[in-house]
Design a protein around this motif. Structure first.
Motif, PDB file in Angstrom:
ATOM      1  N   MET A 127       0.832  -1.198   0.000  1.00  0.00           N
ATOM      2  CA  MET A 127       0.000   0.000   0.000  1.00  0.00           C
ATOM      3  C   MET A 127       0.868   1.250   0.000  1.00  0.00           C
ATOM      4  O   MET A 127       1.852   1.324   0.747  1.00  0.00           O
ATOM      5  CB  MET A 127      -0.916   0.032   1.234  1.00  0.00           C
ATOM      6  CG  MET A 127      -2.048  -0.967   1.191  1.00  0.00           C
ATOM      7  SD  MET A 127      -3.063  -0.906   2.709  1.00  0.00           S
ATOM      8  CE  MET A 127      -3.631   0.787   2.693  1.00  0.00           C
ATOM      9  N   LYS A 128       0.511   2.205  -0.835  1.00  0.00           N
ATOM     10  CA  LYS A 128       1.140   3.531  -0.830  1.00  0.00           C
ATOM     11  C   LYS A 128       0.070   4.537  -0.465  1.00  0.00           C
ATOM     12  O   LYS A 128      -0.942   4.667  -1.152  1.00  0.00           O
ATOM     13  CB  LYS A 128       1.724   3.861  -2.194  1.00  0.00           C
ATOM     14  CG  LYS A 128       2.182   5.307  -2.359  1.00  0.00           C
ATOM     15  CD  LYS A 128       2.731   5.538  -3.749  1.00  0.00           C
ATOM     16  CE  LYS A 128       2.900   7.019  -4.051  1.00  0.00           C
ATOM     17  NZ  LYS A 128       1.599   7.663  -4.381  1.00  0.00           N
ATOM     18  N   VAL A 129       0.279   5.251   0.642  1.00  0.00           N
ATOM     19  CA  VAL A 129      -0.680   6.266   1.075  1.00  0.00           C
ATOM     20  C   VAL A 129       0.079   7.568   1.290  1.00  0.00           C
ATOM     21  O   VAL A 129       0.820   7.717   2.250  1.00  0.00           O
ATOM     22  CB  VAL A 129      -1.459   5.843   2.344  1.00  0.00           C
ATOM     23  CG1 VAL A 129      -2.566   4.879   1.995  1.00  0.00           C
ATOM     24  CG2 VAL A 129      -0.549   5.203   3.383  1.00  0.00           C
ATOM     25  N   VAL A 164      -1.463  -7.460   3.845  1.00  0.00           N
ATOM     26  CA  VAL A 164      -0.524  -6.492   3.277  1.00  0.00           C
ATOM     27  C   VAL A 164       0.852  -6.738   3.874  1.00  0.00           C
ATOM     28  O   VAL A 164       0.995  -6.876   5.093  1.00  0.00           O
ATOM     29  CB  VAL A 164      -0.990  -5.050   3.561  1.00  0.00           C
ATOM     30  CG1 VAL A 164       0.046  -4.037   3.088  1.00  0.00           C
ATOM     31  CG2 VAL A 164      -2.336  -4.790   2.897  1.00  0.00           C
ATOM     32  N   ILE A 165       1.882  -6.786   3.020  1.00  0.00           N
ATOM     33  CA  ILE A 165       3.239  -7.072   3.510  1.00  0.00           C
ATOM     34  C   ILE A 165       4.128  -5.845   3.553  1.00  0.00           C
ATOM     35  O   ILE A 165       5.212  -5.873   4.154  1.00  0.00           O
ATOM     36  CB  ILE A 165       3.905  -8.166   2.660  1.00  0.00           C
ATOM     37  CG1 ILE A 165       3.817  -7.814   1.170  1.00  0.00           C
ATOM     38  CG2 ILE A 165       3.285  -9.529   2.966  1.00  0.00           C
ATOM     39  CD1 ILE A 165       4.543  -8.805   0.267  1.00  0.00           C
ATOM     40  N   GLY A 166       3.700  -4.743   2.916  1.00  0.00           N
ATOM     41  CA  GLY A 166       4.519  -3.540   2.941  1.00  0.00           C
ATOM     42  C   GLY A 166       3.671  -2.301   2.768  1.00  0.00           C
ATOM     43  O   GLY A 166       2.627  -2.327   2.108  1.00  0.00           O
ATOM     44  N   ILE A 167       4.117  -1.201   3.373  1.00  0.00           N
ATOM     45  CA  ILE A 167       3.398   0.064   3.305  1.00  0.00           C
ATOM     46  C   ILE A 167       4.407   1.208   3.195  1.00  0.00           C
ATOM     47  O   ILE A 167       5.430   1.213   3.891  1.00  0.00           O
ATOM     48  CB  ILE A 167       2.518   0.281   4.555  1.00  0.00           C
ATOM     49  CG1 ILE A 167       1.335  -0.693   4.560  1.00  0.00           C
ATOM     50  CG2 ILE A 167       1.997   1.713   4.636  1.00  0.00           C
ATOM     51  CD1 ILE A 167       0.455  -0.601   5.790  1.00  0.00           C
ATOM     52  N   MET A 168       4.113   2.147   2.310  1.00  0.00           N
ATOM     53  CA  MET A 168       4.822   3.425   2.303  1.00  0.00           C
ATOM     54  C   MET A 168       3.800   4.501   2.614  1.00  0.00           C
ATOM     55  O   MET A 168       2.810   4.651   1.891  1.00  0.00           O
ATOM     56  CB  MET A 168       5.487   3.701   0.962  1.00  0.00           C
ATOM     57  CG  MET A 168       6.277   5.012   0.956  1.00  0.00           C
ATOM     58  SD  MET A 168       7.114   5.380  -0.607  1.00  0.00           S
ATOM     59  CE  MET A 168       5.699   5.864  -1.611  1.00  0.00           C
ATOM     60  N   ALA A 169       4.005   5.248   3.688  1.00  0.00           N
ATOM     61  CA  ALA A 169       3.052   6.259   4.133  1.00  0.00           C
ATOM     62  C   ALA A 169       3.754   7.585   4.346  1.00  0.00           C
ATOM     63  O   ALA A 169       4.876   7.625   4.873  1.00  0.00           O
ATOM     64  CB  ALA A 169       2.371   5.820   5.426  1.00  0.00           C
ATOM     65  N   GLU A 170       3.080   8.656   3.947  1.00  0.00           N
ATOM     66  CA  GLU A 170       3.616   9.978   4.258  1.00  0.00           C
ATOM     67  C   GLU A 170       3.564  10.183   5.767  1.00  0.00           C
ATOM     68  O   GLU A 170       2.573   9.849   6.416  1.00  0.00           O
ATOM     69  CB  GLU A 170       2.800  11.064   3.558  1.00  0.00           C
ATOM     70  CG  GLU A 170       3.375  12.462   3.780  1.00  0.00           C
ATOM     71  CD  GLU A 170       2.581  13.543   3.063  1.00  0.00           C
ATOM     72  OE1 GLU A 170       3.162  14.199   2.187  1.00  0.00           O
ATOM     73  OE2 GLU A 170       1.393  13.716   3.391  1.00  0.00           O
TER      74      GLU A 170
END
Length: 328
Positions: free
Chosen positions: A158-160, A180-186
């Protein structure tokens, strides 16, 4: 010698894994702020036939344009109209002079009017380019509602990056998060928008959901409008300058830690771990990627899956050989 690997147009383990995964497997990405997804270099390093992306955009006309462009390029990118939030409701969106500067939280101009945007050649006062211009009312949906209407969705990454709405979006996707195995979040370190969540809020939420913090990328620094000196214009200055206001936090699940703590491992299928290896590599965690492969080999051996373990050992050896060849 320049190759697609030395120029970061491709990644060694990701290429090997793409060839190894079953024909129907996809790297499935959910992009919460999708206008730039078609040009995001991180997704372009994957075999295009292996990527499935779901994106969300409040502007229905823009959604139509994005879907057309994706279809014209033969990409399995699907865009959906609507704004993501933690609940189905109506929110006020605060428009901004700066593209991408709008938010569902009102801008904190007491702080942002003190800023100076700058690069090595130019400087721009925040009051000239970053200020509210009006409001809209948006109807919101949640990731869980979207997934339920689709009959489910298995998201890998997920990219948020949505100007303060990251935590709300995550809270509205709790049925999706376990797979979900990975997340990029601001992540934000200052209150650029009133009452927006801070890094500490998002970090606490993701750690409680079983993610581990790995990196901080896209560091965004800000100068001061009241200063006659523009720091980035000074010769020989250390390249990091000003106040760090925002960045992107990169989080991954860690099956090794889960196994050590005796936690539920059901989400870590062979395919999920291999995809985790790929996303780790693409986001600069090459050593973690190889650590995962070594753990996976031993994990499969412990389950009596000797053939699969041998396949992983071969994959790791081939990847290691190619990486070491870059050092020559």
């Amino acid at each position: 010698m320049r190759t697609r690997y030395t120029t970061r147009q491709g990644f060694i383990l990701t290429d090997i894994i793409s060839r190894k995964l079953g024909v129907d497997e996809r790297f499935t990405i959910l992009d919460g702020g999708a206008r730039e997804a078609l040009s995001d270099p991180r997704w372009q390093v994957f075999d295009p036939s292996r990527v499935r992306l779901f994106g969300f955009e409040p502007d229905a006309a823009e959604v139509e344009n994005l879907n057309k462009e994706a279809a014209d390029r033969g990409l399995d990118y699907q865009y959906f109209p609507g704004a993501l939030w933690g609940t189905q409701t109506e929110v006020t969106f605060y428009e901004n002079k700066s593209p991408g500067g709008g938010s569902c939280f009102p801008q904190n101009t007491d702080l942002t009017d003190r800023w100076k945007f700058q690069n090595q050649q130019d400087a721009f006062m925040s009051t000239d380019i970053f200020y509210p211009t009006g409001t809209e009312q948006w109807q919101t949906t949640t990731l869980d509602d979207w997934a339920e209407k689709r009959g489910g969705a298995d998201i890998d990454f997920m990219k948020v990056n949505v100007q303060g709405a990251e935590l709300e979006i995550l809270r509205g996707g709790e049925t999706l998060l376990p797979n979900v195995i990975g997340i990029m979040a601001e992540i934000s370190f200052v209150e650029s928008y009133k009452d927006r969540p801070f890094f500490s809020d998002i970090d606490s939420y993701l750690r409680a959901a079983g993610f581990e913090f790995f990196d901080m990328i896209g560091l965004h620094y800000m100068g001061r409008s009241a200063s006659d000196v523009t720091a980035s214009h000074l010769p020989g200055l250390y390249p990091l300058w000003g106040q760090l206001i925002e960045a992107h936090g990169v989080y991954f699940r860690d099956p090794i830690r889960c196994e050590q703590k005796g936690e539920d491992m059901s989400a870590f299928t062979l395919e999920k771990v291999l995809k985790l290896v790929s996303f780790a590599e693409v986001f600069g965690q090459v050593e973690y990627a190889f650590e995962l492969l070594g753990w996976l080999e031993k994990h499969l051996q412990g389950k009596g899956s000797d053939k699969e373990a041998a396949d992983i050992a071969e994959l790791s050896a081939n990847g290691r050989h190619l990486y070491m060849s870059l050092l020559n």
